[in-house]
Design a protein around this motif. Structure first.
Motif, PDB file in Angstrom:
ATOM      1  N   TRP A 179       1.210  -1.057  -0.265  1.00  0.00           N
ATOM      2  CA  TRP A 179      -0.231   0.193  -0.031  1.00  0.00           C
ATOM      3  C   TRP A 179       0.624   1.254   0.564  1.00  0.00           C
ATOM      4  O   TRP A 179       0.536   1.793  -0.643  1.00  0.00           O
ATOM      5  CB  TRP A 179      -0.970  -0.259   1.737  1.00  0.00           C
ATOM      6  N   LEU A 180       2.183   1.849   0.585  1.00  0.00           N
ATOM      7  CA  LEU A 180       2.573   2.232   0.942  1.00  0.00           C
ATOM      8  C   LEU A 180       3.623   2.893  -0.673  1.00  0.00           C
ATOM      9  O   LEU A 180       3.219   3.217  -0.838  1.00  0.00           O
ATOM     10  CB  LEU A 180       3.866   2.384   1.611  1.00  0.00           C
ATOM     11  N   LYS A 181       3.807   1.829  -1.553  1.00  0.00           N
ATOM     12  CA  LYS A 181       4.211   1.687  -2.502  1.00  0.00           C
ATOM     13  C   LYS A 181       3.424   2.406  -3.472  1.00  0.00           C
ATOM     14  O   LYS A 181       3.352   3.409  -3.788  1.00  0.00           O
ATOM     15  CB  LYS A 181       5.167   0.409  -2.993  1.00  0.00           C
ATOM     16  N   GLU A 182       1.650   1.987  -3.532  1.00  0.00           N
ATOM     17  CA  GLU A 182       1.367   2.390  -4.300  1.00  0.00           C
ATOM     18  C   GLU A 182       0.806   4.106  -3.835  1.00  0.00           C
ATOM     19  O   GLU A 182       0.607   4.018  -5.025  1.00  0.00           O
ATOM     20  CB  GLU A 182       0.260   1.163  -4.089  1.00  0.00           C
ATOM     21  N   ALA A 183       0.437   4.256  -2.683  1.00  0.00           N
ATOM     22  CA  ALA A 183       0.218   5.210  -2.603  1.00  0.00           C
ATOM     23  C   ALA A 183       1.779   6.812  -2.899  1.00  0.00           C
ATOM     24  O   ALA A 183       1.716   7.534  -3.108  1.00  0.00           O
ATOM     25  CB  ALA A 183       0.339   5.607  -1.123  1.00  0.00           C
ATOM     26  N   GLY A 184       2.110   5.863  -3.776  1.00  0.00           N
ATOM     27  CA  GLY A 184       4.122   6.585  -3.587  1.00  0.00           C
ATOM     28  C   GLY A 184       5.345   7.324  -2.478  1.00  0.00           C
ATOM     29  O   GLY A 184       6.032   8.112  -2.434  1.00  0.00           O
ATOM     30  N   LEU A 185       4.525   5.859  -1.518  1.00  0.00           N
ATOM     31  CA  LEU A 185       5.803   6.327  -0.321  1.00  0.00           C
ATOM     32  C   LEU A 185       6.427   5.145  -0.140  1.00  0.00           C
ATOM     33  O   LEU A 185       6.192   4.189  -0.591  1.00  0.00           O
ATOM     34  CB  LEU A 185       4.626   6.770   1.061  1.00  0.00           C
ATOM     35  N   LYS A 186       7.668   6.082  -0.047  1.00  0.00           N
ATOM     36  CA  LYS A 186       8.626   4.648   0.531  1.00  0.00           C
ATOM     37  C   LYS A 186       8.969   4.648   1.492  1.00  0.00           C
ATOM     38  O   LYS A 186       9.230   4.754   2.750  1.00  0.00           O
ATOM     39  CB  LYS A 186      10.518   5.466   0.296  1.00  0.00           C
ATOM     40  N   ALA A 187       8.649   3.169   2.268  1.00  0.00           N
ATOM     41  CA  ALA A 187       8.993   2.405   3.507  1.00  0.00           C
ATOM     42  C   ALA A 187      10.560   2.457   3.938  1.00  0.00           C
ATOM     43  O   ALA A 187      11.383   2.537   3.017  1.00  0.00           O
ATOM     44  CB  ALA A 187       8.775   0.919   3.422  1.00  0.00           C
ATOM     45  N   LEU A 188      10.385   3.104   5.288  1.00  0.00           N
ATOM     46  CA  LEU A 188      12.145   3.045   6.162  1.00  0.00           C
ATOM     47  C   LEU A 188      11.745   1.922   6.655  1.00  0.00           C
ATOM     48  O   LEU A 188      12.547   1.360   7.140  1.00  0.00           O
ATOM     49  CB  LEU A 188      12.226   4.710   6.402  1.00  0.00           C
ATOM     50  N   ARG A 189      10.875   2.120   7.242  1.00  0.00           N
ATOM     51  CA  ARG A 189      10.426   0.856   8.411  1.00  0.00           C
ATOM     52  C   ARG A 189       9.037  -0.208   8.279  1.00  0.00           C
ATOM     53  O   ARG A 189       7.967   1.144   8.951  1.00  0.00           O
ATOM     54  CB  ARG A 189      11.027   1.170   9.851  1.00  0.00           C
ATOM     55  N   VAL A 190       9.075  -1.632   8.140  1.00  0.00           N
ATOM     56  CA  VAL A 190       7.518  -1.593   8.788  1.00  0.00           C
ATOM     57  C   VAL A 190       7.309  -3.115   9.296  1.00  0.00           C
ATOM     58  O   VAL A 190       8.281  -3.618   8.511  1.00  0.00           O
ATOM     59  CB  VAL A 190       6.846  -1.946   7.431  1.00  0.00           C
ATOM     60  N   GLU A 191       6.751  -2.873  10.454  1.00  0.00           N
ATOM     61  CA  GLU A 191       6.834  -4.009  11.678  1.00  0.00           C
ATOM     62  C   GLU A 191       5.784  -3.960  12.165  1.00  0.00           C
ATOM     63  O   GLU A 191       5.201  -3.334  12.900  1.00  0.00           O
ATOM     64  CB  GLU A 191       9.150  -4.507  11.698  1.00  0.00           C
ATOM     65  N   LEU A 192       5.482  -5.289  12.462  1.00  0.00           N
ATOM     66  CA  LEU A 192       5.002  -6.090  13.853  1.00  0.00           C
ATOM     67  C   LEU A 192       5.857  -6.159  14.753  1.00  0.00           C
ATOM     68  O   LEU A 192       7.290  -6.470  14.798  1.00  0.00           O
ATOM     69  CB  LEU A 192       4.458  -7.357  13.441  1.00  0.00           C
ATOM     70  N   ILE A 193       5.588  -5.415  15.932  1.00  0.00           N
ATOM     71  CA  ILE A 193       5.621  -5.877  17.830  1.00  0.00           C
ATOM     72  C   ILE A 193       4.404  -6.344  18.639  1.00  0.00           C
ATOM     73  O   ILE A 193       3.680  -6.075  18.442  1.00  0.00           O
ATOM     74  CB  ILE A 193       6.458  -3.984  17.496  1.00  0.00           C
ATOM     75  N   VAL A 253      -0.144  -6.749  18.942  1.00  0.00           N
ATOM     76  CA  VAL A 253       0.091  -6.856  18.910  1.00  0.00           C
ATOM     77  C   VAL A 253      -0.077  -5.537  18.324  1.00  0.00           C
ATOM     78  O   VAL A 253      -0.755  -5.125  17.704  1.00  0.00           O
ATOM     79  CB  VAL A 253       0.477  -7.735  17.236  1.00  0.00           C
ATOM     80  N   ARG A 254       1.522  -4.510  17.110  1.00  0.00           N
ATOM     81  CA  ARG A 254       0.793  -3.476  17.157  1.00  0.00           C
ATOM     82  C   ARG A 254       1.832  -3.369  15.555  1.00  0.00           C
ATOM     83  O   ARG A 254       3.251  -4.230  15.633  1.00  0.00           O
ATOM     84  CB  ARG A 254       1.789  -2.253  17.858  1.00  0.00           C
ATOM     85  N   LEU A 255       1.560  -2.615  14.774  1.00  0.00           N
ATOM     86  CA  LEU A 255       1.869  -2.847  13.679  1.00  0.00           C
ATOM     87  C   LEU A 255       2.548  -0.864  13.186  1.00  0.00           C
ATOM     88  O   LEU A 255       1.832  -0.070  13.231  1.00  0.00           O
ATOM     89  CB  LEU A 255       1.094  -2.594  11.980  1.00  0.00           C
ATOM     90  N   GLU A 256       4.059  -0.831  13.543  1.00  0.00           N
ATOM     91  CA  GLU A 256       4.842   0.354  13.159  1.00  0.00           C
ATOM     92  C   GLU A 256       5.323   1.292  11.788  1.00  0.00           C
ATOM     93  O   GLU A 256       5.732  -0.063  11.023  1.00  0.00           O
ATOM     94  CB  GLU A 256       5.955  -0.045  14.104  1.00  0.00           C
ATOM     95  N   VAL A 257       5.352   2.228  11.344  1.00  0.00           N
ATOM     96  CA  VAL A 257       5.833   2.203  10.085  1.00  0.00           C
ATOM     97  C   VAL A 257       6.238   3.167   9.821  1.00  0.00           C
ATOM     98  O   VAL A 257       5.596   4.489  10.647  1.00  0.00           O
ATOM     99  CB  VAL A 257       4.110   2.123   9.021  1.00  0.00           C
ATOM    100  N   GLU A 258       7.119   3.780   9.210  1.00  0.00           N
ATOM    101  CA  GLU A 258       7.915   4.460   9.370  1.00  0.00           C
ATOM    102  C   GLU A 258       7.677   5.028   7.652  1.00  0.00           C
ATOM    103  O   GLU A 258       8.649   3.895   7.297  1.00  0.00           O
ATOM    104  CB  GLU A 258       9.118   4.629   9.661  1.00  0.00           C
ATOM    105  N   ALA A 259       7.837   6.049   6.547  1.00  0.00           N
ATOM    106  CA  ALA A 259       7.566   5.980   5.356  1.00  0.00           C
ATOM    107  C   ALA A 259       8.154   7.670   4.929  1.00  0.00           C
ATOM    108  O   ALA A 259       8.257   8.583   5.873  1.00  0.00           O
ATOM    109  CB  ALA A 259       6.579   5.445   4.596  1.00  0.00           C
ATOM    110  N   ILE A 260       8.771   7.808   3.474  1.00  0.00           N
ATOM    111  CA  ILE A 260       8.763   9.181   3.489  1.00  0.00           C
ATOM    112  C   ILE A 260       8.153   9.116   1.543  1.00  0.00           C
ATOM    113  O   ILE A 260       7.754   8.159   0.924  1.00  0.00           O
ATOM    114  CB  ILE A 260      10.660   9.403   3.244  1.00  0.00           C
ATOM    115  N   ASN A 261       8.062  10.543   1.981  1.00  0.00           N
ATOM    116  CA  ASN A 261       6.820  11.043   0.704  1.00  0.00           C
ATOM    117  C   ASN A 261       8.624  11.544  -0.398  1.00  0.00           C
ATOM    118  O   ASN A 261       8.828  12.670  -0.593  1.00  0.00           O
ATOM    119  CB  ASN A 261       6.250  11.803   0.691  1.00  0.00           C
ATOM    120  N   SER A 262       8.937  10.264  -0.577  1.00  0.00           N
ATOM    121  CA  SER A 262      10.415  10.381  -1.339  1.00  0.00           C
ATOM    122  C   SER A 262      10.241  11.120  -3.002  1.00  0.00           C
ATOM    123  O   SER A 262       9.321  10.494  -3.395  1.00  0.00           O
ATOM    124  CB  SER A 262      11.267   9.116  -1.572  1.00  0.00           C
ATOM    125  N   LYS A 263      10.188  12.107  -3.922  1.00  0.00           N
ATOM    126  CA  LYS A 263       9.684  12.811  -5.502  1.00  0.00           C
ATOM    127  C   LYS A 263      11.106  12.657  -5.597  1.00  0.00           C
ATOM    128  O   LYS A 263      11.793  12.626  -5.299  1.00  0.00           O
ATOM    129  CB  LYS A 263       9.107  13.629  -4.979  1.00  0.00           C
TER     130      LYS A 263
END
Length: 263
Positions: A179-193, A253-263
């Motif tokens: 979903w991040l990729k489809e939205a145009g966001l670059k994933a930095l970290r996506v993890e289940l905690i 369980v938490r899903l933690e997401v960091e991403a950047i609007n890389s253009k």
């Protein structure tokens, strides 16, 4: 749309606030950011973030009028001029490259379709703007939710749940990266905690359920809601008894997401 009791949520959301504080430490703020808090609830965490934005500001949005009313009363703009609250659904973001950082804690799992939310987030971010979000992830609260499902199938309760489907968006890392990729966001970290939520005895457990299990409780007549919650709590404690200090523990369980609007 669920009817939230803002003051009750304030009493029963200590776990969410604890996890949000942990998330704040991962922001690495320089103090000049313009931020957006999606699903700010009672505003406590939004206010705390504002104290770290000496030259910046933060807007907290929530679809609940009661939550925003309480947030404005508790954290008035006269005391924190860099802090604002607004009634707004985070599924309907219409900002255009306004924010350096978009934050969310324990909110996005209330919606099943995150792909459109992420597209709105991207539109709202400045170039190279970042997101840091945490929500319930795949397997969140599974043990107590399984008990709830079992009880909804009992004859006493089944009629209230005839057309019921699982209400939460608890996802794994693979679908979120997609979903991040489809939205145009670059994933930095996506993890289940894995996390442990602690509640103070059976009353604490029931108070939490009464406050946040709205997809279940609001299907039931008000005079029967306490009985429904009691039944789930009793069954859960049979398998997961209180510890020696009288605390109840729920595996989350938490899903933690960091991403950047890389253009």
């Amino acid at each position: 749309m669920f009817k939230w009791d803002a003051k009750e949520y304030q009493k029963s959301s200590s776990a969410q606030q604890k996890w949000a504080k942990e998330l704040i430490k991962k922001m690495d703020l320089n103090g000049s950011e313009k931020m957006l808090d999606l699903g700010c609830g009672d505003g406590k965490i939004t206010s705390e973030i504002a104290t770290n934005l000496e030259k910046g500001c933060i807007l907290g949005i929530d679809s609940s009028e009661d939550m925003i009313k309480l947030a404005k009363e508790t954290f008035p703009e006269t005391e924190q001029p860099n802090l604002k609250f607004k009634v707004k659904d985070f599924q309907d973001l219409n900002y255009n490259e306004e924010f350096d950082l978009i934050f969310s804690n324990a909110a996005l799992h209330w919606v099943k379709d995150h792909s459109n939310i992420l597209k709105g987030i991207k539109q709202s971010l400045k170039p190279n703007g970042k997101i840091l979000i945490q929500m319930g992830g795949k397997g969140n609260g599974k043990e107590i939710l399984d008990i709830s499902t079992e009880i909804t199938h009992k004859p006493e309760w089944n009629s209230y749940f005839q057309d019921f489907s699982f209400p939460y968006g608890f996802y794994d890392t693979n679908i979120y990266e997609k979903w991040l990729k489809e939205a145009g966001l670059k994933a930095l970290r996506v993890e289940l905690i894995s996390k442990i939520m602690d509640q103070n005895g059976v009353e604490g457990l029931k108070s939490w359920m009464q406050t946040v299990w709205l997809p279940y409780t609001q299907r039931i007549p008000v005079d029967l809601q306490e009985k429904f919650i009691d039944e789930i709590a009793i069954k859960y404690l049979e398998n997961h008894p209180m510890d020696k200090d009288g605390m109840v523990h729920v595996n989350m369980v938490r899903l933690e997401v960091e991403a950047i609007n890389s253009k």
